[in-house]
Motif scaffolding. Sequence first.
Motif, mmCIF file in Angstrom:
data_model
loop_
_atom_site.group_PDB
_atom_site.id
_atom_site.type_symbol
_atom_site.label_atom_id
_atom_site.label_comp_id
_atom_site.label_asym_id
_atom_site.label_seq_id
_atom_site.Cartn_x
_atom_site.Cartn_y
_atom_site.Cartn_z
ATOM 1 N N LEU A 4 0.817 -1.277 0.275
ATOM 2 C CA LEU A 4 0.179 0.174 0.059
ATOM 3 C C LEU A 4 1.149 1.770 -0.194
ATOM 4 O O LEU A 4 0.642 2.970 -0.510
ATOM 5 C CB LEU A 4 -0.829 0.418 1.225
ATOM 6 C CG LEU A 4 -1.920 -0.957 1.339
ATOM 7 C CD1 LEU A 4 -3.078 -0.979 2.669
ATOM 8 C CD2 LEU A 4 -2.822 -1.307 0.008
ATOM 9 N N LEU A 7 2.088 1.898 -3.210
ATOM 10 C CA LEU A 7 1.353 2.706 -4.161
ATOM 11 C C LEU A 7 0.685 3.967 -4.232
ATOM 12 O O LEU A 7 0.549 4.227 -4.810
ATOM 13 C CB LEU A 7 -0.008 1.756 -4.214
ATOM 14 C CG LEU A 7 -0.433 0.551 -5.081
ATOM 15 C CD1 LEU A 7 -1.080 -0.171 -4.074
ATOM 16 C CD2 LEU A 7 -0.292 0.618 -6.229
ATOM 17 N N ARG A 8 1.074 4.400 -3.035
ATOM 18 C CA ARG A 8 0.611 5.516 -2.313
ATOM 19 C C ARG A 8 1.913 6.740 -3.332
ATOM 20 O O ARG A 8 1.406 7.759 -3.167
ATOM 21 C CB ARG A 8 1.106 5.737 -0.746
ATOM 22 C CG ARG A 8 -0.596 5.445 -0.417
ATOM 23 C CD ARG A 8 -0.992 6.049 1.031
ATOM 24 N NE ARG A 8 -2.445 5.275 1.698
ATOM 25 C CZ ARG A 8 -1.799 4.333 2.642
ATOM 26 N NH1 ARG A 8 0.067 3.606 2.917
ATOM 27 N NH2 ARG A 8 -2.651 3.424 3.193
ATOM 28 N N LEU A 10 3.542 5.795 -5.294
ATOM 29 C CA LEU A 10 3.333 5.895 -6.288
ATOM 30 C C LEU A 10 2.833 7.327 -7.364
ATOM 31 O O LEU A 10 2.909 7.781 -8.380
ATOM 32 C CB LEU A 10 2.712 4.524 -7.691
ATOM 33 C CG LEU A 10 2.788 3.656 -8.621
ATOM 34 C CD1 LEU A 10 3.940 4.423 -9.984
ATOM 35 C CD2 LEU A 10 1.890 3.109 -9.001
ATOM 36 N N LYS A 11 1.210 7.253 -6.911
ATOM 37 C CA LYS A 11 -0.110 8.391 -6.856
ATOM 38 C C LYS A 11 1.372 9.465 -6.973
ATOM 39 O O LYS A 11 0.375 10.343 -7.954
ATOM 40 C CB LYS A 11 -0.992 8.080 -5.781
ATOM 41 C CG LYS A 11 -1.553 8.732 -5.670
ATOM 42 C CD LYS A 11 -2.675 9.349 -4.908
ATOM 43 C CE LYS A 11 -3.697 9.960 -5.290
ATOM 44 N NZ LYS A 11 -4.687 9.953 -3.909
#
Lengths: 121, 184
Positions: A4, A7-8, A10-11
């Motif tokens: 997670l 992913l954060r 990456l955002k």
Amino acid sequence: MTTLDELRKLKEKALDDLKTREGSASAKITVGMGTCGIAAGAREVTTAFMEEIEKRNLKDVIVAQSGCMGYCEQEPLVEVEKDGQKIVYKKVTAEGAKKIVAEHVINGNIVGDMVFATDEK
Amino acid sequence: MMPELSLNILDLAENSIRAEADFVEITLDENTKDDILTLVIRDNGKGMDGEFVKQITNPFITTRTTRKVGLGIPFVKQITDLCEGELVIDSEPGQGTELKAIMKNSHIDRPPVGDIVSVIHTLIVLNPHIDFLFIYKVDENCYSIDTREWKEILDVVPLNDMNVQKTLKEDLLSGLKKIGRSLI
Ligand SMILES: Nc1ncnc2c1ncn2[C@@H]1O[C@H](COP(=O)(O)OP(=O)(O)OP(=O)(O)O)[C@@H](O)[C@H]1O
Ligand code: FES
Ligand SMILES: [Mg+2]
């Protein structure tokens, strides 16, 4: 597997990139994915387009898929939409995909010997 | 015929997309102890009625208008027949479709799974508005990726963003490697 946290991050990175680039896509590439298109190599062609676009860092080019266009013997068929004009290429190979990116998508020159149809009247 | 099962998967997912599904679940389950390979594709598209499903392995049954035969499902039926397995299609108009292809895993005619990474990656990146759940089980080991979870965190960043594309590919590659299925 991507966590997670990753992913954060990456955002955030993607949002940063989005900010530095505006406007709509400069080109849209649509690969026909009917059964005979796939049997004729549509997956390899799609992968080649995606790899070439990534390699050249063309962030404003979109790759999409469509169903079959009804010309089985001409598959894989690929439509390139650029500057308001649509060109359909026939019997595209991975090599052909690279050529289409280099010549048409980047430089705006249609790859004459691969054209199946155009939307010009 | 398709040389790789992953190409049949791409083709079957195309049926789901054409049926206007916005969720497609793809499961590959390799049970080496019982020697069974099961492929399940489930969607929430417009479905088919029972009469239509009964005839669906006949190539002349198609709703496509661009040509008179549909080949996707007959190809899969041919594989399951050759591999001592079966093809089961469950569908409900307005609800969706579940297609299950069961094969003897070690059967000589069982096509290799092939480049499943490219297929799942292509489906996700080229159809950013559709949600995909992909599960690959090899006995008790399992890899899965659910784009709904990615979208929840990525928010306004689309799945076809170039940074996201790259990470998706890495996730698929490393995940399959972990279950020992990187090059099949
Ligand atoms: N997941 C699905 N949901 C709803 N209808 C489906 C689904 N899969 C198949 N069908 C129906 O069954 C028909 C036959 O499918 P099949 O894949 O064999 O051929 P096709 O999709 O028509 O053509 P081709 O796959 O050769 O491009 C389709 O035309 C469609 O009407
Ligand atoms: S798949 Fe045959 S014409 Fe498109
Ligand atoms: Mg089909």
